[in-house]
Each structure stands twice: as structure tokens, then as C-alpha cells.
Design an enzyme around this catalytic site. Sequence first.
Site, PDB file in Angstrom:
ATOM      1  N   CYS A   9      20.402  23.017 -23.135  1.00 13.05           N
ATOM      2  CA  CYS A   9      20.572  21.622 -23.547  1.00 13.05           C
ATOM      3  C   CYS A   9      21.346  21.640 -24.872  1.00 13.05           C
ATOM      4  O   CYS A   9      21.894  22.677 -25.251  1.00 13.05           O
ATOM      5  CB  CYS A   9      19.232  20.894 -23.656  1.00 13.05           C
ATOM      6  SG  CYS A   9      18.154  21.432 -24.996  1.00 13.05           S
ATOM      7  N   ASN A  12      18.204  22.955 -27.944  1.00  9.31           N
ATOM      8  CA  ASN A  12      17.151  23.902 -27.553  1.00  9.31           C
ATOM      9  C   ASN A  12      15.810  23.619 -28.233  1.00  9.31           C
ATOM     10  O   ASN A  12      15.077  24.533 -28.587  1.00  9.31           O
ATOM     11  CB  ASN A  12      17.595  25.348 -27.809  1.00  9.31           C
ATOM     12  CG  ASN A  12      16.708  26.385 -27.137  1.00  9.31           C
ATOM     13  OD1 ASN A  12      16.510  27.463 -27.686  1.00  9.31           O
ATOM     14  ND2 ASN A  12      16.178  26.105 -25.974  1.00  9.31           N
ATOM     15  N   CYS A  14      14.105  20.361 -27.094  1.00 15.58           N
ATOM     16  CA  CYS A  14      13.458  19.324 -26.266  1.00 15.58           C
ATOM     17  C   CYS A  14      13.516  19.692 -24.783  1.00 15.58           C
ATOM     18  O   CYS A  14      12.556  20.209 -24.224  1.00 15.58           O
ATOM     19  CB  CYS A  14      14.113  17.961 -26.485  1.00 15.58           C
ATOM     20  SG  CYS A  14      14.003  17.319 -28.165  1.00 15.58           S
ATOM     21  N   ARG A  15      14.647  19.430 -24.155  1.00  7.65           N
ATOM     22  CA  ARG A  15      14.750  19.575 -22.708  1.00  7.65           C
ATOM     23  C   ARG A  15      14.708  21.019 -22.228  1.00  7.65           C
ATOM     24  O   ARG A  15      13.951  21.344 -21.307  1.00  7.65           O
ATOM     25  CB  ARG A  15      16.033  18.913 -22.198  1.00  7.65           C
ATOM     26  CG  ARG A  15      16.051  17.422 -22.405  1.00  7.65           C
ATOM     27  CD  ARG A  15      17.393  16.823 -22.068  1.00  7.65           C
ATOM     28  NE  ARG A  15      18.395  17.243 -23.047  1.00  7.65           N
ATOM     29  CZ  ARG A  15      19.688  16.990 -22.962  1.00  7.65           C
ATOM     30  NH1 ARG A  15      20.153  16.332 -21.913  1.00  7.65           N
ATOM     31  NH2 ARG A  15      20.521  17.387 -23.898  1.00  7.65           N
ATOM     32  N   SER A  16      15.526  21.874 -22.804  1.00  8.52           N
ATOM     33  CA  SER A  16      15.582  23.243 -22.267  1.00  8.52           C
ATOM     34  C   SER A  16      14.290  24.026 -22.491  1.00  8.52           C
ATOM     35  O   SER A  16      13.884  24.768 -21.594  1.00  8.52           O
ATOM     36  CB  SER A  16      16.814  24.005 -22.772  1.00  8.52           C
ATOM     37  OG  SER A  16      16.849  24.096 -24.163  1.00  8.52           O
ATOM     38  N   ASP A 124      18.462  13.176 -22.935  1.00 10.45           N
ATOM     39  CA  ASP A 124      17.885  13.788 -24.134  1.00 10.45           C
ATOM     40  C   ASP A 124      16.823  12.844 -24.711  1.00 10.45           C
ATOM     41  O   ASP A 124      17.126  11.717 -25.080  1.00 10.45           O
ATOM     42  CB  ASP A 124      18.988  14.028 -25.161  1.00 10.45           C
ATOM     43  CG  ASP A 124      18.546  14.918 -26.305  1.00 10.45           C
ATOM     44  OD1 ASP A 124      17.325  15.124 -26.485  1.00 10.45           O
ATOM     45  OD2 ASP A 124      19.430  15.413 -27.023  1.00 10.45           O
TER      46      ASP A 124
END
Length: 161
Positions: A9, A12, A14-16, A124
Site C-alpha cells: 500500500c 505500510n 494501514c492496509r498492507s 486507504d
Amino acid sequence: MPYSVLFVCLGNICRSPLAEAAFKQEVHKRNLPIHVESAGIGPWHINQPPDPRAIRQASQHGIDIRHYKGRQINATDFLNFSHIIAMDKKNIAQLVKLAPKMHRSSIKLFMDYVPDHKQDEIPDPYYGDEKDFQKTWEQVSLGAFHLANYFEELILKNSVL
């Protein structure tokens, strides 16, 4: 291990990391031989833990990601990971620019593994609230389930050959 997955993402945090956690949970549950990590496009959060809201969301599902540390994708990642999975189309575009031509085919959008969700992005949640992180968890969990299905089929197919 012949299979390895790098979730990517923007930063690195939040999402990933949530995708990494959800997929590691699926991999462990199914006993799949897959190495899993995550990284960010940018350098903003190198060596920092995930966003506290991501940590709380993972914790609500029995996963501790407090020890995860942000890192930036680097050139060797395209050699070391069989699958590089992005959270959105901007990540894809940036990864394609960074990747050597021979490794661009390893880059995919995460939700492309989910039937009826091809080309869907995982927004995001950074500027959002807890509900946005909950939505992110739901999306990465769905993606993790279907990505694990993909690998089970791939492993089965290759073991038959």
C-alpha cells in the site's frame, strides 16, 4: 518456498499490514507453504508500527500486529516475491514503474482474486475513523480467503504435474 506474497500500500501502516495479517491467518489455517510480508511505496513509516487503529482492528480478530514494522518496497522484492499484491490502482501504477519489465506480471490488484470484485480497490482508511478500518479489515479478509483458494488450487495443480 516456491510461493511468496508481498502486500503493498502507500505507507505500510494501514492496509498492507492488515492484508498481511489476514492472509497469514488463512495460510496458517490451511497449512499452506507461503511466505508473507508487506511493504509501502513511500518511506514515511519505515521501522514504525502499524497505525493504532489497524492494530486494534487486527486485535479484534485475535491477531497481534504490534510487532510489525513498516518498510519500503525495494528492487530485490521483485526478485524475492512470486506475487506482489497492491491495494489500489495508484499502487499498481507505481509498482509497475519500479519493477523490472520481466517481473511486472507478478503485480496484481488484491481484489482481482475475489470473484465479482475484479478491479475493486481497497480505499486507504488513514484519514478515516474506526469504521473505515473495520471496512478495510472486511475487504482484506475477503481477499485473503480468495487468495488462499487461488494458492490451494495452484499448489494442487503443481503437485499433480
